[in-house]
Design a protein around this motif. Structure first.
Motif, PDB file in Angstrom:
ATOM      1  N   GLU B  30       6.516  64.143  39.797  1.00 58.44           N
ATOM      2  CA  GLU B  30       6.665  63.348  41.026  1.00 58.44           C
ATOM      3  C   GLU B  30       7.370  64.157  42.111  1.00 58.44           C
ATOM      4  O   GLU B  30       6.974  64.126  43.279  1.00 58.44           O
ATOM      5  CB  GLU B  30       7.435  62.056  40.722  1.00 58.44           C
ATOM      6  N   ARG B  32       7.400  67.393  42.340  1.00 61.51           N
ATOM      7  CA  ARG B  32       6.481  68.458  42.747  1.00 61.51           C
ATOM      8  C   ARG B  32       5.482  67.930  43.786  1.00 61.51           C
ATOM      9  O   ARG B  32       5.212  68.577  44.793  1.00 61.51           O
ATOM     10  CB  ARG B  32       5.736  68.986  41.520  1.00 61.51           C
ATOM     11  N   GLU B  33       4.976  66.728  43.530  1.00 62.89           N
ATOM     12  CA  GLU B  33       4.012  66.136  44.457  1.00 62.89           C
ATOM     13  C   GLU B  33       4.651  65.893  45.826  1.00 62.89           C
ATOM     14  O   GLU B  33       4.045  66.177  46.859  1.00 62.89           O
ATOM     15  CB  GLU B  33       3.503  64.823  43.856  1.00 62.89           C
ATOM     16  N   LEU B  34       5.899  65.384  45.813  1.00 61.90           N
ATOM     17  CA  LEU B  34       6.595  65.134  47.080  1.00 61.90           C
ATOM     18  C   LEU B  34       6.872  66.450  47.808  1.00 61.90           C
ATOM     19  O   LEU B  34       6.774  66.532  49.028  1.00 61.90           O
ATOM     20  CB  LEU B  34       7.911  64.382  46.830  1.00 61.90           C
TER      21      LEU B  34
END
Lengths: 112, 248
Positions: B30, B32-34
């Protein structure tokens, strides 16, 4: 600018409708919403991800890690077969609201 | 303005990441995605004419506040919040049990070793075992504090903040050490006066034990107070976030 509760309520049909156009990723989804709404729907961008993850848990969308055109990795989301049905149901609900309001406002036009 | 250091985007993002990781319980994926989102947003804002630093601040603001994010991510899997709480509770109880068992086990072993080495003559071995254990525990706390400080990824700031944050552990260590020295000198004085080594050591020992016990109590109180402050701050932040949402 729309109030936050309306933004939250419309996030699901918006995300599903954008993904119905084809596979996409977080940043592009937000850009698309901003562009289509003429800046009226302004999400707190980080909030999109919990929505995406929730939809994924519900089995409405699926995701995969891939590489973007700038060699940057991205998490792509796409509609699952189940998602098509959910989108159709969402669409019917929102159209009901839309039709009701439209017919009311046609019969009793507001003096703007 | 010539002295202003050049803005380093990677450094700013790594600071943002560690701040997020410390305040929000998100999975690695999560975060990493942000982060990817933040970088992409920075790039496109910079293309729009903002300088890298301005682009970073705008992108960060648009991404949202950590507390708000945590609450939204919590809604994805509400059970996760409770699972986390339960895990911490069970881990706390287990750790407490393990520490107490470990402590008495080590103390008894140490006590027996000291007795075999003949330390008994210079004072009861259980007492020496407690002194050694106290030093070991203090040193371990100190090491843990240093390790956490290093995790902050800000080496220079850590050097400055280290004494501000973990000074009390260092002070505890020094106080404990000086207690032993004082007691030893005290014991020697009593010995030279009365020629009674055991009596002197016992007197010093009970003084140390009392000091150690009260320091341990004080330490526990400090930990409890810190925990309360943290809980209150968290609660306050959540209140603020919900008020912010209502007013917006």
């Amino acid at each position: 600018m729309l109030p936050k509760d309306l933004i939250a309520a419309s996030s699901k049909p918006l995300v599903l409708s954008i993904l119905a156009e084809g596979e996409s990723y977080g940043y592009a989804i937000i850009q698309r919403v901003r562009e289509l709404s003429g800046g009226q729907i302004e999400w707190t961008e980080g909030m999109l991800y919990p929505v995406l993850h929730r939809l994924e848990r519900e089995g409405v969308i699926s995701s995969r890690w891939g590489e973007g055109e700038n060699k940057r990795e991205r998490k792509y989301y796409r509609l699952s077969p189940n998602g098509q049905e959910t989108l159709a149901a969402e669409k019917a609900r929102w159209l009901t609201v839309h039709d009701t309001l439209s017919s009311l406002w046609k019969t009793h036009p507001l003096s703007t | 303005m010539e002295n202003t250091p050049a803005f380093d985007l990677d450094h700013a993002i790594s600071e943002w990441r560690s701040a997020l990781a410390s305040s929000v319980r998100l999975s690695h994926e999560e975060v990493r995605e942000l982060e990817i989102h933040l970088r992409e947003s920075c790039d496109s804002l910079a293309k729009g004419g903002l300088n890298p630093e301005e682009a970073f601040w705008v992108a960060k603001k648009r991404l949202g506040h950590a507390v708000e994010l945590e609450m939204e991510f919590g809604k994805v899997d509400p059970a996760r919040v409770w699972r986390d709480r339960l895990t911490w509770l069970v881990a706390g109880v287990a750790a407490n049990f393990a520490c107490m068992t470990g402590y008495s086990f080590l103390e008894s072993i140490l006590s027996q070793c000291l007795a075999r080495l003949g330390v008994q003559a210079a004072g009861p071995s259980w007492w020496w075992a407690q002194v050694v254990m106290f030093q070991v525990i203090t040193a371990a706390l100190f090491a843990i504090a240093v390790r956490f400080a290093k995790k902050q990824e800000r080496v220079r700031a850590v050097q400055r903040r280290f004494f501000a944050r973990y000074g009390f552990v260092l002070a505890l260590f020094l106080i404990a050490g000086s207690c032993v020295v004082v007691a030893w000198v005290d014991g020697r004085l009593v010995l030279s006066r009365n020629g009674d080594l055991l009596g002197g050591m016992l007197a010093a020992g009970s003084a140390i034990e009392r000091t150690a016990a009260s320091m341990l109590n004080a330490g526990l109180l400090v930990v409890l107070a810190l925990a309360l402050v943290l809980v209150f701050r968290r609660w306050n932040a959540e209140e603020k976030a919900s008020k912010h949402r209502q007013s917006a």
